[in-house]
Design a protein around this motif. Sequence first.
Motif, PDB file in Angstrom:
ATOM      1  N   GLN A   1     -20.166  31.593 -41.747  1.00  0.00           N
ATOM      2  CA  GLN A   1     -21.190  30.592 -42.012  1.00  0.00           C
ATOM      3  C   GLN A   1     -21.441  29.746 -40.779  1.00  0.00           C
ATOM      4  N   VAL A   2     -22.682  29.321 -40.662  1.00  0.00           N
ATOM      5  CA  VAL A   2     -23.090  28.465 -39.558  1.00  0.00           C
ATOM      6  C   VAL A   2     -23.825  27.263 -40.130  1.00  0.00           C
ATOM      7  N   GLN A   3     -23.489  26.100 -39.653  1.00  0.00           N
ATOM      8  CA  GLN A   3     -24.198  24.888 -40.034  1.00  0.00           C
ATOM      9  C   GLN A   3     -24.972  24.379 -38.820  1.00  0.00           C
ATOM     10  N   LEU A   4     -26.223  24.044 -39.046  1.00  0.00           N
ATOM     11  CA  LEU A   4     -27.101  23.607 -37.966  1.00  0.00           C
ATOM     12  C   LEU A   4     -27.712  22.254 -38.306  1.00  0.00           C
ATOM     13  N   VAL A   5     -27.698  21.347 -37.350  1.00  0.00           N
ATOM     14  CA  VAL A   5     -28.265  20.019 -37.560  1.00  0.00           C
ATOM     15  C   VAL A   5     -29.178  19.685 -36.390  1.00  0.00           C
ATOM     16  N   GLU A   6     -30.476  19.516 -36.693  1.00  0.00           N
ATOM     17  CA  GLU A   6     -31.451  19.172 -35.658  1.00  0.00           C
ATOM     18  C   GLU A   6     -31.570  17.659 -35.518  1.00  0.00           C
ATOM     19  N   SER A   7     -31.981  17.256 -34.332  1.00  0.00           N
ATOM     20  CA  SER A   7     -32.269  15.843 -34.082  1.00  0.00           C
ATOM     21  C   SER A   7     -33.259  15.750 -32.930  1.00  0.00           C
ATOM     22  N   GLY A   8     -33.828  14.554 -32.763  1.00  0.00           N
ATOM     23  CA  GLY A   8     -34.700  14.319 -31.622  1.00  0.00           C
ATOM     24  C   GLY A   8     -36.182  14.284 -31.929  1.00  0.00           C
ATOM     25  N   GLY A   9     -36.557  14.563 -33.175  1.00  0.00           N
ATOM     26  CA  GLY A   9     -37.967  14.503 -33.515  1.00  0.00           C
ATOM     27  C   GLY A   9     -38.475  13.074 -33.535  1.00  0.00           C
ATOM     28  N   GLY A  10     -39.784  12.934 -33.675  1.00  0.00           N
ATOM     29  CA  GLY A  10     -40.362  11.600 -33.727  1.00  0.00           C
ATOM     30  C   GLY A  10     -41.850  11.629 -33.521  1.00  0.00           C
ATOM     31  N   LEU A  11     -42.411  10.446 -33.282  1.00  0.00           N
ATOM     32  CA  LEU A  11     -43.846  10.277 -33.056  1.00  0.00           C
ATOM     33  C   LEU A  11     -44.073  10.063 -31.562  1.00  0.00           C
ATOM     34  N   VAL A  12     -44.999  10.811 -30.999  1.00  0.00           N
ATOM     35  CA  VAL A  12     -45.293  10.700 -29.577  1.00  0.00           C
ATOM     36  C   VAL A  12     -46.790  10.878 -29.365  1.00  0.00           C
ATOM     37  N   GLN A  13     -47.312  10.265 -28.331  1.00  0.00           N
ATOM     38  CA  GLN A  13     -48.727  10.436 -28.017  1.00  0.00           C
ATOM     39  C   GLN A  13     -48.958  11.765 -27.314  1.00  0.00           C
ATOM     40  N   LEU A  18     -40.779  15.242 -25.754  1.00  0.00           N
ATOM     41  CA  LEU A  18     -39.638  15.049 -26.654  1.00  0.00           C
ATOM     42  C   LEU A  18     -38.622  16.139 -26.346  1.00  0.00           C
ATOM     43  N   ARG A  19     -37.352  15.838 -26.604  1.00  0.00           N
ATOM     44  CA  ARG A  19     -36.318  16.858 -26.526  1.00  0.00           C
ATOM     45  C   ARG A  19     -35.608  16.951 -27.855  1.00  0.00           C
ATOM     46  N   LEU A  20     -35.685  18.125 -28.447  1.00  0.00           N
ATOM     47  CA  LEU A  20     -34.979  18.392 -29.691  1.00  0.00           C
ATOM     48  C   LEU A  20     -33.604  18.962 -29.383  1.00  0.00           C
ATOM     49  N   SER A  21     -32.648  18.620 -30.228  1.00  0.00           N
ATOM     50  CA  SER A  21     -31.304  19.165 -30.123  1.00  0.00           C
ATOM     51  C   SER A  21     -30.921  19.786 -31.448  1.00  0.00           C
ATOM     52  N   CYS A  22     -30.072  20.793 -31.374  1.00  0.00           N
ATOM     53  CA  CYS A  22     -29.561  21.438 -32.580  1.00  0.00           C
ATOM     54  C   CYS A  22     -28.072  21.682 -32.372  1.00  0.00           C
ATOM     55  N   ALA A  23     -27.269  20.982 -33.144  1.00  0.00           N
ATOM     56  CA  ALA A  23     -25.824  21.128 -33.046  1.00  0.00           C
ATOM     57  C   ALA A  23     -25.346  22.139 -34.078  1.00  0.00           C
ATOM     58  N   ALA A  24     -24.532  23.090 -33.616  1.00  0.00           N
ATOM     59  CA  ALA A  24     -24.049  24.153 -34.491  1.00  0.00           C
ATOM     60  C   ALA A  24     -22.553  24.026 -34.725  1.00  0.00           C
ATOM     61  N   SER A  25     -22.129  24.440 -35.887  1.00  0.00           N
ATOM     62  CA  SER A  25     -20.702  24.500 -36.204  1.00  0.00           C
ATOM     63  C   SER A  25     -20.457  25.722 -37.080  1.00  0.00           C
ATOM     64  N   GLY A  26     -19.222  26.161 -37.099  1.00  0.00           N
ATOM     65  CA  GLY A  26     -18.886  27.334 -37.894  1.00  0.00           C
ATOM     66  C   GLY A  26     -18.566  28.517 -37.001  1.00  0.00           C
ATOM     67  N   ARG A  27     -19.352  29.563 -37.099  1.00  0.00           N
ATOM     68  CA  ARG A  27     -19.132  30.789 -36.318  1.00  0.00           C
ATOM     69  C   ARG A  27     -19.221  30.492 -34.826  1.00  0.00           C
TER      70      ARG A  27
END
Length: 127
Positions: A1-13, A18-27
């Motif tokens: 199993q793999v767990q993924l958590v995104e972050s970094g979204g938002g409102l921009v002109q 923007l820089r998105l990140s995705c942290a993974a855990s598990g495999r």
Amino acid sequence: QVQLVESGGGLVQAGGSLRLSCAASGRAFSSYAMGWFRQAPGKEREFVAAISWSGRSTNYADSVKGRFTIARDNAKNTVYLQMNSLKPEDTAVYYCAADRVTYRVVVVTTTRGYDYWGQGTQVTVSS
């Protein structure tokens, strides 16, 4: 199993970044390719970018080539999506995904190639 958590979204002109990140855990993170997809309201989920397990191979949708860059840090179990020169049509929920196959030779660009998905992060680009 793999767990993924995104972050970094938002409102921009428009024109912003923007820089998105995705942290993974598990495999073992360094053994599988990672992808970014996006889904706008009323539209199907579409491919944005992907990177091989080693980081040596990448693939981009034509609509983001030259503006977005995907990268991974296997030591941090994280994949990134740097988004520059953003346009209103980039507005969507962005999802990271992990390939179901380890050490795949080619980078997959379809949703069927990915078994694990994050919850998504909203990116809104105003005009």
